[in-house]
Design an enzyme around this catalytic site. Structure first.
Site, short mmCIF file in Angstrom:
data_model
loop_
_atom_site.label_atom_id
_atom_site.label_comp_id
_atom_site.label_asym_id
_atom_site.label_seq_id
_atom_site.Cartn_x
_atom_site.Cartn_y
_atom_site.Cartn_z
N ASP A 9 0.86 -1.19 0.00
CA ASP A 9 0.00 0.00 0.00
C ASP A 9 0.90 1.24 0.00
O ASP A 9 1.83 1.34 0.79
CB ASP A 9 -0.89 0.00 1.25
CG ASP A 9 -1.96 1.10 1.20
OD1 ASP A 9 -3.16 0.75 1.15
OD2 ASP A 9 -1.59 2.29 1.20
N ASP A 104 -3.99 2.36 -4.98
CA ASP A 104 -2.64 2.34 -4.38
C ASP A 104 -2.37 1.10 -3.54
O ASP A 104 -1.51 1.12 -2.68
CB ASP A 104 -2.43 3.60 -3.54
CG ASP A 104 -3.07 3.51 -2.16
OD1 ASP A 104 -4.12 2.85 -2.04
OD2 ASP A 104 -2.50 4.07 -1.21
N GLU A 105 -3.10 0.03 -3.81
CA GLU A 105 -3.05 -1.10 -2.90
C GLU A 105 -3.24 -2.40 -3.67
O GLU A 105 -4.08 -2.48 -4.56
CB GLU A 105 -4.21 -0.89 -1.92
CG GLU A 105 -4.32 -1.88 -0.84
CD GLU A 105 -5.61 -1.66 -0.04
OE1 GLU A 105 -6.39 -0.73 -0.34
OE2 GLU A 105 -5.83 -2.45 0.88
P1 TTP Z 1 -5.34 5.02 1.55
O1 TTP Z 1 -4.30 4.03 1.15
O2 TTP Z 1 -6.38 4.60 2.52
O3 TTP Z 1 -4.68 6.30 2.19
P2 TTP Z 1 -3.30 7.01 1.82
O4 TTP Z 1 -2.57 6.29 0.75
O5 TTP Z 1 -3.58 8.46 1.58
O6 TTP Z 1 -2.51 6.92 3.20
P3 TTP Z 1 -1.84 5.63 3.87
O7 TTP Z 1 -2.08 4.48 2.97
O8 TTP Z 1 -0.39 5.97 3.99
O9 TTP Z 1 -2.50 5.50 5.19
O10 TTP Z 1 -6.09 5.55 0.28
C1 TTP Z 1 -5.40 5.76 -0.96
C2 TTP Z 1 -5.90 7.00 -1.65
O11 TTP Z 1 -7.31 6.92 -1.85
C3 TTP Z 1 -5.67 8.25 -0.85
O12 TTP Z 1 -4.40 8.80 -1.07
C4 TTP Z 1 -6.77 9.14 -1.33
C5 TTP Z 1 -7.91 8.20 -1.70
N1 TTP Z 1 -8.89 8.24 -0.62
C6 TTP Z 1 -9.97 9.10 -0.73
O13 TTP Z 1 -10.13 9.77 -1.74
N2 TTP Z 1 -10.88 9.15 0.30
C7 TTP Z 1 -10.76 8.41 1.43
O14 TTP Z 1 -11.59 8.49 2.36
C8 TTP Z 1 -9.63 7.51 1.55
C9 TTP Z 1 -9.45 6.67 2.77
C10 TTP Z 1 -8.75 7.47 0.50
MG MG Z 2 -2.26 4.21 0.85
#
Ligand code: TTP
Ligand code: MG
Length: 406
Positions: A9, A104-105
Site C-alpha cells: 500500500d 494504491d493497494e
Molecule cells: P489510503 O491508502 O487509505 O490512504 P493514503 O494512501 O492516503 O494513506 P496511507 O495508505 O499511507 O494511510 O487511500 C489511498 C488514496 O485513496 C488516498 O491517497 C486518497 C484516496 N482516498 C480518498 O479519496 N478518500 C478516502 O476516504 C480515503 C481513505 C482514500
Molecule cells: Mg495508501
C-alpha cells in the site's frame, strides 16, 4: 507449501504523487481534497499533516482549524490514475499473481520467489526500491502466509514500512492489536464487540464461536477465523473469475431426471466450493444443456440476492432444468452449471435470516471436511447415484468427461 503473500500500500498516495511532482511540497503538511473553505473532506493527508490529527474523511474546515499552515490542494485524478498504472506495472514485474484492491493497494502472491531474490524480505526491499526510484513514492509492505495478516502488517508498518510475520506467528502477532485493525470490523461491529468486553484481536480469537455467531451470524465465523490468522482466500488476478462453471458429457444420452439432477447437484457443489474459496457470491446462475443432436442451450436466472450456497445453485439449476425439460426435447448429452456476475459478499450482518445463516454454516462445514478429507468424503443425498457409477479420488468423481472449468 505455506503461502507467502505481500500486501503493498502506497503511503499518503494522493499527497505523495503531488510531492513527487512538486519538490516544494515535500516534508510539509499537505492535504489533498480541496481548499479549506470548501465543504469537502480530506482525501489524503501527508504524514506531517497527520501529526496535527488530520486524516482522510475529516471535513476540510476541521483540518484547517487543526493545522492552518497545511497546504491544501484540489488534486487531479488523472495524475493519480497514471501513477497507479505505473505502480501496478512494477508489481506485475515481480509476480504475475497480482490482485489490485484500489488505486494504491494490491496483494501479490510471491510463494516460492525467495529462490530468485534470496528471501521474500529482500524481494520486498527490491520492490520498494523500484517504486521509490521510478515513481518517487514510498510503499509499505506486509508479508505473511495469508491476506488478512499481510494487510494488517503493511498498515502497522507505515510509513515507509516493511513487516514480515513469520509462518506460525500469525496469532501471536495479531493478539495484542485492537479489534478495529481487523479488516471487516467497522464502527458498529467494534461497538458490539466492545459491549462483550472484546477489545483486542486476541480476545476475539478466544471468544467461543457460538457467541460470535449469535451476534454476527455467519460473519461471526469469518471474524473468528481472521482473528486467529486463518484466511484461505487466494490472490486473484482481475478478470480471472468473471464466471465459474462445471460441465460434463454423459457416457450415454439420458432423459433420466434423477440422474440429471444428481449430476447437476454434483457439478453445482464443485462450482459452489470454488465460489466460496474465492470469497465471492454470484448474482447469476446458468444451466447448460447439449441435446443428442448437439443443439446446445444455456438458460440463466438472476438471483434477487447474491449467494454462494450449494443449495441456491442447485435449486436455481433444477428450476431452469425443469422448465427446459418440460419442452419435451431429445435426450441430453451434456449438462453444465455456472455462475457469473460475481460480487463481494454483501453486508451480511444486516441481511441474513436464520435459515440462510444455517445453510451458509452448513456449506462452510462441508468445505472444511472436504479440504481435509477430499471432495467425496462427504456427500449430499442427491449425488448418491453417482457413487455407484464413477470412481472417486480425493479431488472428486472421475466423470465420463472431465468437468471443465473456467
Ligand atoms: P489510503 O491508502 O487509505 O490512504 P493514503 O494512501 O492516503 O494513506 P496511507 O495508505 O499511507 O494511510 O487511500 C489511498 C488514496 O485513496 C488516498 O491517497 C486518497 C484516496 N482516498 C480518498 O479519496 N478518500 C478516502 O476516504 C480515503 C481513505 C482514500
Ligand atoms: Mg495508501
Amino acid at each position: 507449501m505455506a503461502r507467502q503473500i505481500m500486501h503493498i500500500d502506497l503511503d499518503a498516495f494522493f499527497v505523495s504523487v503531488e510531492q513527487a511532482l512538486n519538490p516544494e511540497l515535500r516534508g510539509k503538511p499537505v492535504v489533498v481534497g480541496g481548499k479549506p473553505d470548501r465543504r469537502g473532506v480530506v482525501a489524503s493527508a501527508s504524514y506531517e499533516a497527520r501529526r496535527f490529527g488530520l486524516h482522510a474523511g475529516m471535513p476540510l474546515t476541521t483540518a484547517y482549524r487543526l493545522c492552518p499552515q497545511a497546504i491544501f490542494i484540489e488534486g487531479s485524478f488523472s495524475k493519480y490514475r497514471d501513477a497507479s498504472q505505473r505502480f501496478m506495472t512494477i508489481l506485475a514485474d515481480f509476480s504475475p499473481y497480482l490482485e489490485p484492491l484500489s488505486l494504491d493497494e494490491a496483494y501479490l502472491d510471491v510463494t516460492g520467489f525467495e529462490s530468485i531474490y534470496g528471501s521474500i524480505h529482500q524481494m520486498a526491499v527490491a520492490l520498494k526500491q523500484r517504486i521509490k526510484n521510478e515513481l518517487g513514492l514510498c510503499a509499505s509492505i506486509g508479508i505473511a502466509s495469508c491476506k488478512v495478516v499481510a494487510k494488517i502488517a503493511s498498515e502497522l508498518s507505515k510509513p515507509d514500512g516493511l513487516l514480515e510475520v513469520a509462518g506460525g506467528n500469525e496469532s501471536a502477532f495479531l493478539a495484542p492489536l485492537p479489534i478495529a485493525k481487523l479488516p471487516g470490523v467497522g464502527r458498529k461491529t467494534e461497538r458490539v464487540l466492545g459491549s462483550l468486553g472484546i477489545d483486542t484481536i486476541g480476545k476475539l480469537s478466544i471468544t467461543p464461536l457460538a457467541t460470535l455467531k449469535s451476534h454476527f451470524g455467519v460473519s461471526g465465523e469469518i471474524l473468528h477465523r481472521f482473528a486467529s490468522g486463518i484466511d484461505d482466500r487466494i490472490v486473484e488476478p482481475p478478470g480471472a473469475a468473471k464466471s465459474i462453471s462445471r460441465e460434463t458429457t454423459f457416457g450415454k444420452d439420458t432423459r433420466d431426471r434423477s440422474w440429471l439432477k444428481a449430476t447437476l447437484r454434483y457439478l453445482g457443489e464443485r462450482v459452489g466450493s470454488e465460489l466460496r474459496q474465492r470469497g465471492k457470491q454470484a448474482r447469476c446462475v446458468t444451466l447448460k444443456l447439449r441435446y443428442a443432436d448437439f443443439t446446445t442451450i444455456t438458460r440463466s436466472y438472476t438471483l434477487s440476492q447474491a449467494s454462494h450456497t450449494d443449495q441456491t445453485l442447485f435449486d436455481t439449476g433444477t428450476k431452469l432444468l425443469r422448465k427446459e425439460l418440460a419442452q419435451g426435447k431429445q435426450p441430453v448429452r451434456l449438462v453444465g452449471i455456472g455462475v457469473s456476475n460475481l460480487v463481494e459478499p454483501g453486508r451480511q450482518l444486516d441481511m441474513l435470516d436464520t435459515s440462510a445463516q444455517r445453510l451458509e454454516q452448513l456449506n462452510r462445514a462441508i468445505d472444511r471436511i472436504r479440504r481435509k478429507y477430499g471432495f467425496t468424503a462427504i456427500q449430499t443425498g442427491r449425488t448418491l447415484p453417482l457413487k455407484d457409477i464413477f470412481p472417486s479420488t480425493d479431488d472428486g468423481y472421475t466423470l465420463h468427461t472431465p468437468s471443465l472449468s473456467r
